[in-house]
Design an enzyme around this catalytic site. Sequence first.
Site, PDB file in Angstrom:
ATOM      1  N   GLU A 192      10.717  -7.967  -3.325  1.00 22.16           N
ATOM      2  CA  GLU A 192      11.196  -6.684  -2.785  1.00 22.16           C
ATOM      3  C   GLU A 192      10.537  -6.518  -1.431  1.00 22.16           C
ATOM      4  O   GLU A 192       9.334  -6.264  -1.342  1.00 22.16           O
ATOM      5  CB  GLU A 192      10.786  -5.534  -3.721  1.00 22.16           C
ATOM      6  CG  GLU A 192      11.426  -5.581  -5.099  1.00 22.16           C
ATOM      7  CD  GLU A 192      12.899  -5.204  -5.074  1.00 22.16           C
ATOM      8  OE1 GLU A 192      13.453  -4.936  -3.995  1.00 22.16           O
ATOM      9  OE2 GLU A 192      13.506  -5.203  -6.155  1.00 22.16           O
ATOM     10  N   PRO A 251      -5.322  -4.015  -0.632  1.00 18.30           N
ATOM     11  CA  PRO A 251      -6.644  -3.477  -0.279  1.00 18.30           C
ATOM     12  C   PRO A 251      -6.548  -2.152   0.484  1.00 18.30           C
ATOM     13  O   PRO A 251      -7.539  -1.444   0.616  1.00 18.30           O
ATOM     14  CB  PRO A 251      -7.244  -4.549   0.638  1.00 18.30           C
ATOM     15  CG  PRO A 251      -6.374  -5.746   0.525  1.00 18.30           C
ATOM     16  CD  PRO A 251      -5.041  -5.303   0.016  1.00 18.30           C
ATOM     17  N   CYS A 257       9.836   1.590   2.194  1.00 18.09           N
ATOM     18  CA  CYS A 257      10.737   0.476   2.481  1.00 18.09           C
ATOM     19  C   CYS A 257      12.156   0.970   2.690  1.00 18.09           C
ATOM     20  O   CYS A 257      12.889   0.461   3.522  1.00 18.09           O
ATOM     21  CB  CYS A 257      10.694  -0.524   1.333  1.00 18.09           C
ATOM     22  SG  CYS A 257      11.056   0.202  -0.269  1.00 18.09           S
ATOM     23  N   TRP A 271       0.792  -1.231   0.000  1.00 19.88           N
ATOM     24  CA  TRP A 271       0.000   0.000   0.000  1.00 19.88           C
ATOM     25  C   TRP A 271       0.817   1.270   0.000  1.00 19.88           C
ATOM     26  O   TRP A 271       0.277   2.336  -0.244  1.00 19.88           O
ATOM     27  CB  TRP A 271      -0.958   0.020   1.194  1.00 19.88           C
ATOM     28  CG  TRP A 271      -0.336  -0.326   2.525  1.00 19.88           C
ATOM     29  CD1 TRP A 271      -0.331  -1.565   3.105  1.00 19.88           C
ATOM     30  CD2 TRP A 271       0.344   0.532   3.441  1.00 19.88           C
ATOM     31  NE1 TRP A 271       0.319  -1.526   4.315  1.00 19.88           N
ATOM     32  CE2 TRP A 271       0.737  -0.245   4.566  1.00 19.88           C
ATOM     33  CE3 TRP A 271       0.673   1.900   3.445  1.00 19.88           C
ATOM     34  CZ2 TRP A 271       1.431   0.274   5.654  1.00 19.88           C
ATOM     35  CZ3 TRP A 271       1.362   2.423   4.531  1.00 19.88           C
ATOM     36  CH2 TRP A 271       1.736   1.606   5.624  1.00 19.88           C
ATOM     37  N   LYS A 275      -2.419  -7.712  -8.555  1.00 18.00           N
ATOM     38  CA  LYS A 275      -3.301  -7.515  -7.397  1.00 18.00           C
ATOM     39  C   LYS A 275      -2.718  -6.420  -6.496  1.00 18.00           C
ATOM     40  O   LYS A 275      -1.683  -6.599  -5.869  1.00 18.00           O
ATOM     41  CB  LYS A 275      -3.413  -8.804  -6.580  1.00 18.00           C
ATOM     42  CG  LYS A 275      -4.435  -8.664  -5.470  1.00 18.00           C
ATOM     43  CD  LYS A 275      -4.358  -9.791  -4.459  1.00 18.00           C
ATOM     44  CE  LYS A 275      -3.624  -9.402  -3.192  1.00 18.00           C
ATOM     45  NZ  LYS A 275      -4.153  -8.244  -2.465  1.00 18.00           N
TER      46      LYS A 275
END
Length: 493
Positions: free
Chosen positions: A248, A178, A284, A151, A175
């Site tokens: 990743e 959410p 990240c 996200w 995908k």
Amino acid sequence: MSNEPIVIEAIINGEKYRTEKTAPRENPARPNEIVGYAPVNTREDAIRAIDAAYEQFPLWAKTSIDERIERMRRAIQKIKDATPEIAELLSREHGKPLYDSKGEIAVSLMWMEYACDNVKEVLKEDVQEHDNGKTIVTKDPIGVVSAITPWNYPISLSTIKIAPALLAGNTMVLKPSPLAPLAASKVVEIIADEFPPGVLNLVHGEADVGIELTTNPKVAKIAFTGGTQTAKHIMKSAAETIKHMTLELGGNDAAIVLNDFDVNDEKAMRRLVISNFLTAGQICMIAKRIYVHKSIYDQFVEKYIEAANKWIRVGDPFDERVTVGPVNNKKQVQYVQSLIDDAESRGAKVIKLGKVLVDETLFKNGYYMQPTVVLGAGYNDPIVVEEQFGPTVPILPFDDDEQAINLANDSIYGLTSSVWGEQEHALKVAKRIQAGTTMINTAAVQGLDVRFPFGGVKQSGIGREYGREGLLTYTETHVINVPKNLDLPYIPE
Ligand code: NAD
């Protein structure tokens, strides 16, 4: 942009598809406001999408590279044209300030353009005439790619996969997470519309859909960005059919501030602050723990807090003064807060940074956190060894370079890192750090360059995205040998 919730559709074999069940996506700045609804696809939908990609693959793999580039360039132009609306949607569903959303789209476009500009050269056939005839080495597409994204950078972490995969002749089912499904879907929709049905498919949902995408035997490669724990499940899922994989994953990136760093360099200090708090720390590759040489520790802390107080302005993503928005979701707020509380309970000092530009009610109702710096934590405390992925950072002292290098490397992670100080000295230290990328006197996205490979070592991942490697990772090497000497001399008649 209207505040009416938008409804996102899945894309399977070129057809837009609404599910009966949908998942509302809230605005992290005002959680009672619904920004839009994402489909809740089932495993069966995922199977249909994989089937479509699988059937289309041999046809798509046969198309010329020029055609693929031309289609991708049309998509790039359309994303460029739609940037203002997409950026607004991203800020509303994600919580990142508008400048940050625009930055994410700009980086995505930069990479897509790099991929178009370089794919021909990188994937070029290598024909070698030699003493035993001729060898041709080709870079073939792999097949159906399952792309699964997180996200925090939903658009760039989708396009980082879509562009090279499709340009190399693969087909894909993607995908999104959410927790930020809307803007990424708009981008995927724009791209999918420029390609034949089945080349790029989009499904939404939770882990069950993810599990289908990672176990289905028709899927040849998984391109995953997300948490290290999820990746462990994915590796197991993929083992049964030996799938290719780019992973990743998480990081706990160290910033090492050497004894010759100039604490009065305001610009460098600002870069360091940004490398901790951009996107409210949910990156990240953000610097997640700062180690400072003991000889400059006290002055450093003072100047760091000064710089942070100047740059950090927490508030609504659409307020132009704001540099740090709310955190994306409640669970993440609770997790980050638990790490801070734990550090405090162990005796660390937590100092709030910057200004808050929303009133108390909005701040409390939204997923806001005022950024903090944590002083006096132990080297092995959770706030130091865990990936916080939020707006807090510990600062710890070190005695000498050797200790700093050991502290940086003493982690299950190794995504990026940074060294701050006199360049030659910093380079010496940088070469000994275990990480996919190490930056000198800058960190996080400020030092990112899409022309060079990006990825992690240790449990931060496998493989690389961006750069030439980011294109090659969607190919299989195929050697075609035409030997002159057809009979081997040592094999008896
Ligand atoms: P996550 O692992 O919880 O979710 C990522 C995606 O995986 C989501 O789409 C999710 O629905 C899906 N998923 C969940 N369970 C699955 C399963 N069993 N099988 C298949 N798919 C499954 O990660 P997140 O919380 O969305 O993202 C945050 C993490 O991502 C952080 O650790 C961050 O460091 C990492 N990250 C890494 C990079 C990088 O380039 N290395 C970039 C961004 C984020």
